[in-house]
Design an enzyme around this catalytic site. Structure first.
Site, PDB file in Angstrom:
ATOM      1  N   ARG A   1      -1.291  42.038 -47.316  1.00  0.00           N
ATOM      2  CA  ARG A   1      -2.041  41.125 -48.190  1.00  0.00           C
ATOM      3  C   ARG A   1      -1.912  41.467 -49.689  1.00  0.00           C
ATOM      4  O   ARG A   1      -1.693  40.571 -50.487  1.00  0.00           O
ATOM      5  CB  ARG A   1      -3.516  41.063 -47.770  1.00  0.00           C
ATOM      6  CG  ARG A   1      -3.713  40.491 -46.362  1.00  0.00           C
ATOM      7  CD  ARG A   1      -5.163  40.236 -46.024  1.00  0.00           C
ATOM      8  NE  ARG A   1      -5.670  39.109 -46.775  1.00  0.00           N
ATOM      9  CZ  ARG A   1      -6.440  39.206 -47.831  1.00  0.00           C
ATOM     10  NH1 ARG A   1      -6.841  40.363 -48.274  1.00  0.00           N
ATOM     11  NH2 ARG A   1      -6.829  38.124 -48.467  1.00  0.00           N
TER      12      ARG A   1
ATOM     13  N   GLU B   1     -13.437  26.712 -36.952  1.00  0.00           N
ATOM     14  CA  GLU B   1     -12.303  27.606 -36.666  1.00  0.00           C
ATOM     15  C   GLU B   1     -12.341  28.825 -37.586  1.00  0.00           C
ATOM     16  O   GLU B   1     -11.400  29.070 -38.344  1.00  0.00           O
ATOM     17  CB  GLU B   1     -10.983  26.847 -36.865  1.00  0.00           C
ATOM     18  CG  GLU B   1     -10.826  25.625 -35.981  1.00  0.00           C
ATOM     19  CD  GLU B   1      -9.599  24.788 -36.346  1.00  0.00           C
ATOM     20  OE1 GLU B   1      -9.013  25.007 -37.433  1.00  0.00           O
ATOM     21  OE2 GLU B   1      -9.231  23.929 -35.540  1.00  0.00           O
TER      22      GLU B   1
ATOM     23  N   TYR C   1      -6.168  39.178 -40.916  1.00  0.00           N
ATOM     24  CA  TYR C   1      -4.849  39.058 -41.541  1.00  0.00           C
ATOM     25  C   TYR C   1      -4.317  40.431 -41.974  1.00  0.00           C
ATOM     26  O   TYR C   1      -3.656  40.568 -42.996  1.00  0.00           O
ATOM     27  CB  TYR C   1      -4.892  38.054 -42.721  1.00  0.00           C
ATOM     28  CG  TYR C   1      -5.483  36.727 -42.286  1.00  0.00           C
ATOM     29  CD1 TYR C   1      -4.771  35.906 -41.417  1.00  0.00           C
ATOM     30  CD2 TYR C   1      -6.755  36.327 -42.671  1.00  0.00           C
ATOM     31  CE1 TYR C   1      -5.316  34.717 -40.955  1.00  0.00           C
ATOM     32  CE2 TYR C   1      -7.304  35.140 -42.213  1.00  0.00           C
ATOM     33  CZ  TYR C   1      -6.585  34.347 -41.350  1.00  0.00           C
ATOM     34  OH  TYR C   1      -7.123  33.169 -40.890  1.00  0.00           O
TER      35      TYR C   1
ATOM     36  N   GLY D   1     -12.110  28.894 -43.056  1.00  0.00           N
ATOM     37  CA  GLY D   1     -11.996  29.009 -44.511  1.00  0.00           C
ATOM     38  C   GLY D   1     -13.134  29.674 -45.247  1.00  0.00           C
ATOM     39  O   GLY D   1     -12.999  29.936 -46.447  1.00  0.00           O
TER      40      GLY D   1
ATOM     41  N   TYR E   1      -0.346  38.342 -51.532  1.00  0.00           N
ATOM     42  CA  TYR E   1      -1.290  37.495 -52.290  1.00  0.00           C
ATOM     43  C   TYR E   1      -1.885  38.218 -53.503  1.00  0.00           C
ATOM     44  O   TYR E   1      -2.816  37.695 -54.107  1.00  0.00           O
ATOM     45  CB  TYR E   1      -2.498  37.104 -51.418  1.00  0.00           C
ATOM     46  CG  TYR E   1      -2.241  36.572 -50.051  1.00  0.00           C
ATOM     47  CD1 TYR E   1      -1.544  35.374 -49.855  1.00  0.00           C
ATOM     48  CD2 TYR E   1      -2.743  37.221 -48.924  1.00  0.00           C
ATOM     49  CE1 TYR E   1      -1.355  34.877 -48.583  1.00  0.00           C
ATOM     50  CE2 TYR E   1      -2.559  36.722 -47.652  1.00  0.00           C
ATOM     51  CZ  TYR E   1      -1.863  35.550 -47.492  1.00  0.00           C
ATOM     52  OH  TYR E   1      -1.682  35.047 -46.237  1.00  0.00           O
TER      53      TYR E   1
ATOM     54  N   GLY F   1     -12.001  32.514 -38.986  1.00  0.00           N
ATOM     55  CA  GLY F   1     -11.230  33.722 -38.689  1.00  0.00           C
ATOM     56  C   GLY F   1     -11.727  34.856 -39.562  1.00  0.00           C
ATOM     57  O   GLY F   1     -12.417  35.762 -39.122  1.00  0.00           O
ATOM     58  N   ARG F   2     -11.409  34.736 -40.857  1.00  0.00           N
ATOM     59  CA  ARG F   2     -11.724  35.797 -41.816  1.00  0.00           C
ATOM     60  C   ARG F   2     -13.209  36.158 -41.842  1.00  0.00           C
ATOM     61  O   ARG F   2     -13.567  37.329 -41.883  1.00  0.00           O
ATOM     62  CB  ARG F   2     -11.292  35.304 -43.204  1.00  0.00           C
ATOM     63  CG  ARG F   2     -11.355  36.335 -44.305  1.00  0.00           C
ATOM     64  CD  ARG F   2     -11.077  35.652 -45.648  1.00  0.00           C
ATOM     65  NE  ARG F   2      -9.917  34.788 -45.605  1.00  0.00           N
ATOM     66  CZ  ARG F   2      -8.685  35.149 -45.935  1.00  0.00           C
ATOM     67  NH1 ARG F   2      -8.463  36.371 -46.343  1.00  0.00           N
ATOM     68  NH2 ARG F   2      -7.683  34.285 -45.868  1.00  0.00           N
TER      69      ARG F   2
ATOM     70  N   CYS G   1      10.292  51.310 -48.842  1.00  0.00           N
ATOM     71  CA  CYS G   1      11.226  51.250 -49.968  1.00  0.00           C
ATOM     72  C   CYS G   1      11.198  49.880 -50.632  1.00  0.00           C
ATOM     73  O   CYS G   1      12.149  49.084 -50.499  1.00  0.00           O
ATOM     74  CB  CYS G   1      12.630  51.573 -49.476  1.00  0.00           C
ATOM     75  SG  CYS G   1      12.685  53.180 -48.714  1.00  0.00           S
ATOM     76  N   GLU G   2      10.130  49.546 -51.284  1.00  0.00           N
ATOM     77  CA  GLU G   2       9.959  48.281 -52.012  1.00  0.00           C
ATOM     78  C   GLU G   2       8.981  48.552 -53.141  1.00  0.00           C
ATOM     79  O   GLU G   2       7.941  49.183 -52.904  1.00  0.00           O
ATOM     80  CB  GLU G   2       9.300  47.206 -51.123  1.00  0.00           C
ATOM     81  CG  GLU G   2      10.070  46.727 -49.940  1.00  0.00           C
ATOM     82  CD  GLU G   2      11.122  45.688 -50.282  1.00  0.00           C
ATOM     83  OE1 GLU G   2      11.051  45.099 -51.375  1.00  0.00           O
ATOM     84  OE2 GLU G   2      12.016  45.490 -49.449  1.00  0.00           O
TER      85      GLU G   2
HETATM   86  C1  LIG Z   1      -6.041  25.234 -39.256  1.00  0.00           C
HETATM   87  C2  LIG Z   1      -6.694  26.524 -39.543  1.00  0.00           C
HETATM   88  N1  LIG Z   1      -7.892  26.774 -38.981  1.00  0.00           N
HETATM   89  C3  LIG Z   1      -8.543  27.937 -39.211  1.00  0.00           C
HETATM   90  C4  LIG Z   1      -7.996  28.923 -40.007  1.00  0.00           C
HETATM   91  C5  LIG Z   1      -8.759  30.189 -40.213  1.00  0.00           C
HETATM   92  O1  LIG Z   1      -9.124  30.310 -41.535  1.00  0.00           O
HETATM   93  P1  LIG Z   1     -10.106  31.457 -42.024  1.00  0.00           P
HETATM   94  O2  LIG Z   1      -9.588  32.733 -41.508  1.00  0.00           O
HETATM   95  O3  LIG Z   1     -10.054  31.370 -43.499  1.00  0.00           O
HETATM   96  O4  LIG Z   1     -11.460  31.137 -41.496  1.00  0.00           O
HETATM   97  C6  LIG Z   1      -6.752  28.708 -40.619  1.00  0.00           C
HETATM   98  C7  LIG Z   1      -6.163  29.736 -41.492  1.00  0.00           C
HETATM   99  O5  LIG Z   1      -5.160  29.638 -42.072  1.00  0.00           O
HETATM  100  C8  LIG Z   1      -6.077  27.473 -40.361  1.00  0.00           C
HETATM  101  O6  LIG Z   1      -4.892  27.227 -40.907  1.00  0.00           O
END
Ligand SMILES: Cc1ncc(COP(=O)(O)O)c(C=O)c1O
Length: 435
Positions: free
Chosen positions: A312, A273, A384, A239, A316, A275-276, A355-356
């Site tokens: 995205r 965890e 993403y 997050g 969003y 990701g972004r 086409c949107e």
């Molecule tokens: C359970 C869980 N962990 C980790 C992530 C990764 O989040 P981020 O990319 O914001 O770090 C997500 C993203 O939706 C998630 O749902």
């Protein structure tokens, strides 16, 4: 964005010219910087070192095998949400023993695959899922390690589609239900509750939600331990937000400043965890201008990347910096402040060929006048982006390049029309057709 920088008006990824990459591999093209990816991982490992962290890179953000391989080689674990992501991790040489298996709808087959692979733990999202895990583990004669995913009911103050820590979210369970479940599984020989998991949302740019969640986690860890559960991991989820527009995100050290002191007294190891924050600014999408067009007062820049390549903005209304790969004379590198008026630019809607009406990458964006063939860089597209791409309008997915210094690896070749129809050919009576 340090690993993407302009030299003499031309954009580079590390030491390679982005224009040269586009000429070689075509557009639309995803370009990733290996140094940015590894740097993101290392900065988390360092900032949270006091909690002996296991960084489980969130595969959903960007699941390209070459990226997973780089992550594994640099000591990362993995956060997977499907059997498919677990398969990718194993293919890339990742260690399933350093993987957490999350996801709100695991099938029995996925649970069995996770147990067989020996994942570190399952993040359990509901009572019903726990029943399934117990059943599958019992049938396999193994003990399933798990963490309960708890909603701490804090507001992460992010886009409603990526907010998950509120009580009314479809993810996880509220604190009272998690306590009841803790009692219910006391002494169950088929599961071992070794962790508590909280993920409160994505693109979070303030530390307060984490401080609130960590405080609640500490209490909960104590309560689970009193029940006799051997809780030794706290999983803070992902997050952490990134800079899409200017300097809106906090450095990971600032998140560490609130999370580390809160969790340290529990003696738990930390799972993260992310990701972004690892992949987001490690990648760009490169496109080529096809046409320009004016309708009334509106100017449209029609280029060859579309919502099927990067959804995205349509999904969003998210903001991505967009700037020419080769900057026309007299203009700066991409400005930090897009709200400011930039001499030599005018507002353009940057749109794709799909086409949107929702097929746009930016609206009213200050850009210089560009011509057919000019290249655009769409920044902050490493997370993403490709993973959410589709073949809508029967458009082949883009190629992906991983840059390491002066070398480029084709991490995924561009799809062909043959790729797009191959699973349907049998129905036309090709070899293998039924009946
Ligand atoms: C359970 C869980 N962990 C980790 C992530 C990764 O989040 P981020 O990319 O914001 O770090 C997500 C993203 O939706 C998630 O749902």
């Amino acid at each position: 964005m340090d690993h993407f920088h302009y030299r003499d008006g031309r954009l580079y990824c590390e030491d390679l010219s982005v224009a040269d990459l586009a000429d070689t591999y075509g557009t639309p093209l995803y370009v990733y910087s290996q140094a940015a990816i590894v740097g993101g991982l290392k900065s988390l490992q360092t900032a949270f070192a006091a909690l002996n962290p296991l960084v489980c890179y969130s595969v959903k953000a960007n699941s390209n095998l070459s990226i997973l391989k780089v992550m594994a080689e640099n000591g990362s674990g993995f956060d997977v949400v499907s059997g498919g992501e677990l398969y990718r991790v194993e293919k890339a040489g990742g260690d399933p023993g350093r993987a957490v298996f999350a996801g709100v709808g695991k099938t029995d087959e996925e649970i069995a695959a996770g147990l067989k692979a020996g994942v570190l733990m399952f993040n359990v999202e509901s009572e019903a899922e726990l029943d399934a895990i117990v059943r599958v583990a019992k049938a396999m004669g193994v003990v399933a390690p798990l963490a309960l995913r708890v909603n701490p009911d804090v507001d992460p103050k992010t886009h409603r589609y990526i907010s998950t820590g509120k009580k009314e979210s479809k993810f996880g369970m509220d604190i009272d239900r998690s306590l009841a479940l803790g009692y219910a599984i006391k002494g169950n020989p088929h599961v071992s509750m070794i962790g508590v998991h909280m993920h409160i949302g994505s693109q979070i740019t303030t530390t307060e939600p984490y401080a609130g969640a960590a405080g609640k986690a500490v209490t909960l860890i104590g309560q689970f331990r009193e029940m006799g559960h051997p809780v030794s991991w706290f999983n803070m989820g992902g997050g952490f937000g990134i800079n899409y527009k200017g300097r809106e995100a906090k450095a990971v050290e600032e998140f560490a400043n609130v999370i580390v002191p809160a969790i340290k007294p529990t003696g738990c190891r930390l799972v993260m965890e992310p990701g972004r924050v690892i992949a987001g600014n490690a990648g760009i999408l490169v496109s080529r201008v096809l046409y320009t067009k004016q309708s009334g007062e509106k100017r449209f820049l029609i280029q060859d990347a579309a919502m099927n390549d990067l959804i995205r903005p349509a999904l969003y209304e998210s903001f991505h910096r967009i700037w020419p790969v080769i900057v026309p004379a007299g203009l700066p590198a991409p400005p930090d402040d897009y709200e400011a008026s930039i001499e030599g630019t005018e507002p353009w809607d940057v749109v794709g060929p799909v086409c949107e009406s929702g097929d746009f990458l930016a609206k009213d964006r200050a850009l210089p006048r560009l011509d057919r063939g000019d290249l655009l860089a769409i920044f902050s597209a490493g997370a993403y982006g490709m993973v959410m791409s589709s073949n809508y309008n029967t458009r082949p997915r883009a190629a992906e390049i991983l840059v390491d210094g002066t070398s480029a690896c084709l991490a995924r070749r561009r799809e062909t029309y043959e790729d797009l129809v191959e699973h349907e050919l049998a129905a036309l009576g090709a070899p293998g057709a039924l009946g």
